[in-house]
Design a protein around this motif. Structure first.
Motif, PDB file in Angstrom:
ATOM      1  N   ARG A  73      43.648  17.652  98.695  1.00 29.52           N
ATOM      2  CA  ARG A  73      44.740  17.366  99.613  1.00 29.52           C
ATOM      3  C   ARG A  73      44.749  15.889  99.968  1.00 29.52           C
ATOM      4  N   PRO A  74      45.905  15.287 100.091  1.00 28.45           N
ATOM      5  CA  PRO A  74      45.970  13.899 100.544  1.00 28.45           C
ATOM      6  C   PRO A  74      45.334  13.758 101.920  1.00 28.45           C
ATOM      7  N   GLY A  75      44.408  12.826 102.047  1.00 29.80           N
ATOM      8  CA  GLY A  75      43.745  12.610 103.323  1.00 29.80           C
ATOM      9  C   GLY A  75      42.563  13.514 103.588  1.00 29.80           C
ATOM     10  N   ALA A  76      42.206  14.377 102.653  1.00 26.24           N
ATOM     11  CA  ALA A  76      41.037  15.242 102.851  1.00 26.24           C
ATOM     12  C   ALA A  76      39.790  14.380 102.995  1.00 26.24           C
ATOM     13  N   PRO A  77      38.937  14.639 103.999  1.00 22.15           N
ATOM     14  CA  PRO A  77      37.771  13.790 104.258  1.00 22.15           C
ATOM     15  C   PRO A  77      36.640  14.031 103.257  1.00 22.15           C
ATOM     16  N   PRO A 149      40.755   9.745 107.302  1.00 22.46           N
ATOM     17  CA  PRO A 149      42.164   9.628 106.892  1.00 22.46           C
ATOM     18  C   PRO A 149      42.843   8.375 107.428  1.00 22.46           C
ATOM     19  N   MET A 150      42.369   7.862 108.564  1.00 24.49           N
ATOM     20  CA  MET A 150      42.966   6.651 109.129  1.00 24.49           C
ATOM     21  C   MET A 150      42.590   5.412 108.320  1.00 24.49           C
ATOM     22  N   LEU A 151      41.320   5.332 107.921  1.00 25.22           N
ATOM     23  CA  LEU A 151      40.830   4.147 107.212  1.00 25.22           C
ATOM     24  C   LEU A 151      41.004   4.244 105.707  1.00 25.22           C
ATOM     25  N   GLY A 152      41.025   5.455 105.176  1.00 25.10           N
ATOM     26  CA  GLY A 152      40.923   5.634 103.735  1.00 25.10           C
ATOM     27  C   GLY A 152      39.466   5.848 103.372  1.00 25.10           C
ATOM     28  N   ARG A 153      39.230   6.513 102.278  1.00 26.81           N
ATOM     29  CA  ARG A 153      37.875   6.920 101.920  1.00 26.81           C
ATOM     30  C   ARG A 153      36.934   5.751 101.697  1.00 26.81           C
ATOM     31  N   VAL A 158      32.404   2.232 103.661  1.00 24.02           N
ATOM     32  CA  VAL A 158      31.868   0.892 103.928  1.00 24.02           C
ATOM     33  C   VAL A 158      31.513   0.739 105.398  1.00 24.02           C
ATOM     34  N   VAL A 159      32.389   1.199 106.282  1.00 21.61           N
ATOM     35  CA  VAL A 159      32.111   1.113 107.719  1.00 21.61           C
ATOM     36  C   VAL A 159      30.862   1.910 108.061  1.00 21.61           C
TER      37      VAL A 159
END
Length: 282
Positions: A73-77, A149-153, A158-159
């Motif tokens: 799914r788009p945005g799946a963590p 989903p806010m930052l992208g995978r 990296v964070v």
């Protein structure tokens, strides 16, 4: 609709659509074509022709999935799930392999000789405190579901790594002889990043601020808890979040800033773990 040829004289006799010399009174259940005995293929109800059978088989076939649907799914963590799986796997290995925990924890004086501790300590958890792993994994799942989903995978990963390194830098500075393990430093970093993103986005962040404050105070009061890792992860999380907000319209510069912050964190860890030995080589 009538398929096949009829006999002269209008007898109404039908013939197989593939074999015009074979009379029949049987029809395909899907398309209605007349079928001789040779062309009849048994179906759950009645018979079908070969074309309809092939068409039905193609409709039933599905493309092979390399990942479960919930991961596609788009945005799946996906990164969050992977981090949780890595922590659980290492914890199980700690249970079954005697002495493994002592080789994967962060212990400043040994970091130069055993650099893998910088990474493994962020995934290892206590095998005696049975709440350590579940609480950290629940927190990782909770904030990962929102923040990834806010930052992208890629940026989320990296964070996570940068704030984990920030936690170890604080441990090396404030508790240079302590042995530390767990994902708490990175989790405080994720909370700090989310706090800044929500605040700058105009959302309500009071509850998140209270949650962060309560957990930070608990780190100072609780026994066996590395408040140093919490503070380090929090500081680097605030720095990462501020950089993401300031450079929100410049994605390339976000990557440059996060990479630079990671280099700083790693340099601090590497320098503070054994400064005497390091500067003696210079």
């Amino acid at each position: 609709m009538t398929y096949g040829a009829q006999t002269p004289g209008g007898s109404g006799q039908e013939y197989c659509y593939r074999h015009p010399d074979r009379p029949t009174g049987v029809h395909c259940q899907r398309c209605g074509r007349p079928l001789c005995t040779h062309c009849q293929i048994l179906a759950p109800v009645g018979v079908q022709c070969s074309e309809c059978v092939r068409a039905g088989g193609a409709a039933r076939r599905r493309p092979r999935r390399r990942l479960p649907a919930f991961l596609k799914r788009p945005g799946a963590p996906v990164v969050t799930y992977a981090l949780i799986a890595a922590c659980v796997l290492l914890w199980l290995l700690q249970l079954v392999i005697p002495g493994l925990t002592s080789y994967v924890t962060f212990f400043a004086p040994l970091t130069h000789a055993q650099p893998w501790r910088i990474l493994t300590a962020g995934f290892a958890h206590s095998t005696t405190n049975l709440l350590h792993l579940p609480l950290n994994m629940y927190t990782l799942w909770l904030f990962g579901m929102i923040l990834e989903p806010m930052l992208g995978r890629a940026r989320f990963l990296v964070v996570y790594v940068v704030t984990m390194l920030g936690g170890w830098a604080a441990v090396a500075l404030l508790a240079p002889t302590g042995s530390v393990l767990g994902a708490s430093g990175a989790l405080f970093g994720l909370m700090a990043v989310l706090l800044l993103l929500v605040r700058h986005g105009g959302g309500q962040y009071t509850q998140l601020l209270v949650l962060l404050g309560v957990n930070l105070v608990f780190g100072f009061l609780g026994s066996g808890v590395s408040w140093q890792a919490h503070v380090g992860g929090l500081v680097f999380g605030l720095a990462a979040g501020e950089l993401l907000v300031l450079l929100r319209r410049r994605v390339v510069w976000q990557w440059v800033a996060l990479a630079g912050l990671g280099v700083v964190a790693l340099a601090l860890v590497w320098t503070l773990t054994d400064p005497v030995a390091l500067f003696s080589r210079l």
